[in-house]
Design an enzyme around this catalytic site. Structure first.
Site, short mmCIF file in Angstrom:
data_model
loop_
_atom_site.label_atom_id
_atom_site.label_comp_id
_atom_site.label_asym_id
_atom_site.label_seq_id
_atom_site.Cartn_x
_atom_site.Cartn_y
_atom_site.Cartn_z
N SER A 178 32.49 -24.39 21.89
CA SER A 178 33.51 -24.82 22.85
C SER A 178 32.61 -25.29 24.12
O SER A 178 33.41 -25.88 25.07
CB SER A 178 34.51 -23.66 23.31
OG SER A 178 35.31 -23.50 22.20
N TYR A 213 44.10 -19.87 27.18
CA TYR A 213 42.84 -20.48 26.49
C TYR A 213 43.18 -21.02 25.36
O TYR A 213 43.69 -20.22 24.49
CB TYR A 213 41.61 -19.73 26.45
CG TYR A 213 40.43 -20.29 26.12
CD1 TYR A 213 39.93 -21.49 26.44
CD2 TYR A 213 39.72 -19.79 24.94
CE1 TYR A 213 38.74 -22.12 26.19
CE2 TYR A 213 38.55 -20.51 24.73
CZ TYR A 213 38.22 -21.62 25.29
OH TYR A 213 36.78 -22.33 24.94
N THR A 218 31.31 -20.70 27.88
CA THR A 218 30.76 -20.07 26.60
C THR A 218 31.00 -21.24 25.20
O THR A 218 32.05 -21.78 25.46
CB THR A 218 30.96 -18.74 26.33
OG1 THR A 218 32.34 -18.76 26.30
CG2 THR A 218 30.32 -17.91 27.40
N GLY A 219 30.42 -21.01 24.14
CA GLY A 219 30.91 -21.77 23.10
C GLY A 219 30.23 -20.98 21.86
O GLY A 219 29.20 -20.53 21.85
N ASN A 246 27.74 -11.38 13.56
CA ASN A 246 29.03 -10.73 13.87
C ASN A 246 29.36 -9.70 12.67
O ASN A 246 30.30 -9.54 11.98
CB ASN A 246 30.32 -12.08 13.31
CG ASN A 246 31.50 -11.70 13.59
OD1 ASN A 246 31.88 -11.19 14.68
ND2 ASN A 246 32.64 -12.01 12.66
#
Length: 390
Positions: free
Chosen positions: A90, A193, A338-339, A366
């Site tokens: 992003s 967002y 951030t992205g 993750n």
């Protein structure tokens, strides 16, 4: 943010901002003198089951520091290099927003005009109140992307199996609009967002200029700034240029990892670009210095929507140009973005005066129940306060 990344990383769009607090209320302080020992200990402590590789670059008045740790390739054991390419996710939105603001400064786009004026037929009549400027600060009220289409059951296993799936920008937008004849909130009234805004913005750039989004990024930003390794991948280009760090996702709690380095770049103007830490630092420095925008548009970089706008998530607050503000515990105010994409968690932040700038990229796996926030917080403290936890 597309559902693929929202499901993957939860609050990663807030990332650094969620970790260190929102900006706008506390007075801005001066960044403490750069502590290279703290930075080194912080970066050295990153690799493990959650982070396979890390790259951190800090620049500004105290000079340039960069550090890497972990492996770029688990198969060969090759170490992470300072010049690796990565999927910026992003952070791409800042490039898209810059293009729109440039067009506004040239008088080719009116930020207060309805999006439908420029893209007739894309949005239904019920979206007449959605303006171009609302795409940048996430107040459009557009519905989010179709989760069933882009994220499936939300598991890492699904993302691994579907990492090459691809959709055109128009398909993403139309999928989001399915069943929504009107915005999900009053345009301009709520800040929420939503990556669909950037897909629409990218299409608007193409319609106004008559050229591809990739061409406009190249001709207006990357070529003038000499960002030789920053680009918008072709729709079917799933590769990363060498050198690069591999991205991995955890398939179970026991640590089994799948390589997701090659994946679809379908996020496009919302999150599909590739870059390096050095290129991103140069881009942020030029943006904050006013080298890319005219004065009227430059002021929007650090202008937050008024109090009449309801902020849905206080940890995801954006300026009129899409920048995220944050204030550290010592009062230092930073702005940035951030992205992420599967296997990659990134961010770039700086003080307004550019005296301290940070770019980081983590190869984050993750694992269930293992948020990325503590790692980002440690990097932020080390870069801007000298108080990182060893």
């Amino acid at each position: 943010m597309t559902p693929r990344r929202r499901g993957l990383l939860g609050a990663v769009a807030a990332g650094l901002v969620a970790a260190i607090g929102l900006g706008g209320a506390a007075p801005a302080g001066a960044a403490e003198r750069l502590d290279r020992d703290v930075l080194r200990r912080t970066v050295d402590g990153l690799p493990g089951e959650d982070v396979t590789g890390a790259l951190v670059r800090v620049t500004g008045d105290d000079g340039t520091w960069w550090g890497t740790s972990g492996v770029a390739d688990r198969r060969t054991g090759e170490r992470v290099r300072s010049d690796v390419s990565f999927r910026i996710g992003s952070i791409t939105k800042l490039f898209t927003g810059t293009l729109l603001l440039q067009l506004a400064g040239e008088g080719r786009v009116d930020l207060g005009a309805p999006v439908r004026r420029y893209l007739p037929g894309l949005l239904p009549e019920g979206y007449d109140g959605v303006t171009v400027g609302m795409l940048l600060d996430h107040t459009s009220g557009l519905p989010p992307a179709d989760r069933e289409m882009t994220v499936g059951d939300g598991s890492n296993a699904w993302r691994v199996a579907h990492r090459f799936d691809s959709w055109s920008p128009e398909q993403i937008v139309r999928g989001a609009l399915r069943g929504h004849d009107r915005p999900v909130s009053v345009p301009g009234g709520r800040q929420q967002y939503n990556g669909v805004n950037s897909f629409v913005a990218g299409l608007l750039v193409e319609r106004v200029t008559g050229r591809s989004y990739a061409h406009e990024v190249r001709s207006r930003i990357t070529r003038p700034l000499g960002l030789g390794r920053t680009y918008v991948p072709a729709p079917r280009d799933t590769s990363l240029p060498e050198p690069h760090a591999h991205g991995y996702l955890a398939l179970d709690r026991e640590g089994g990892l799948a390589d997701v380095t090659e994946q679809s770049p379908y996020p496009w103007a919302e999150g599909g670009m590739v870059s390096t830490a050095a290129d991103l630092d140069r881009f942020l420095n030029a943006l904050f210095a006013g080298r890319l925008l005219r004065p009227a548009q430059q002021r929007l970089l650090f202008t937050l929507p008024g109090p009449e706008v309801v902020v849905t998530d206080p940890e995801k607050r954006f300026s009129r140009a899409g920048l995220m503000p944050a204030v550290l515990p010592n009062g230092v105010e930073v702005w940035g973005k951030t992205g992420s994409e599967p296997g990659y968690v990134n961010g770039l932040f700086a003080t307004k005066d550019r005296s301290r700038r940070l770019v980081y990229s983590l190869n984050y796996t993750n694992r269930p129940g293992k948020p990325e926030k503590p790692y980002i917080l440690g990097i932020a403290k080390a870069a801007f306060t000298g108080a990182g936890k060893p």
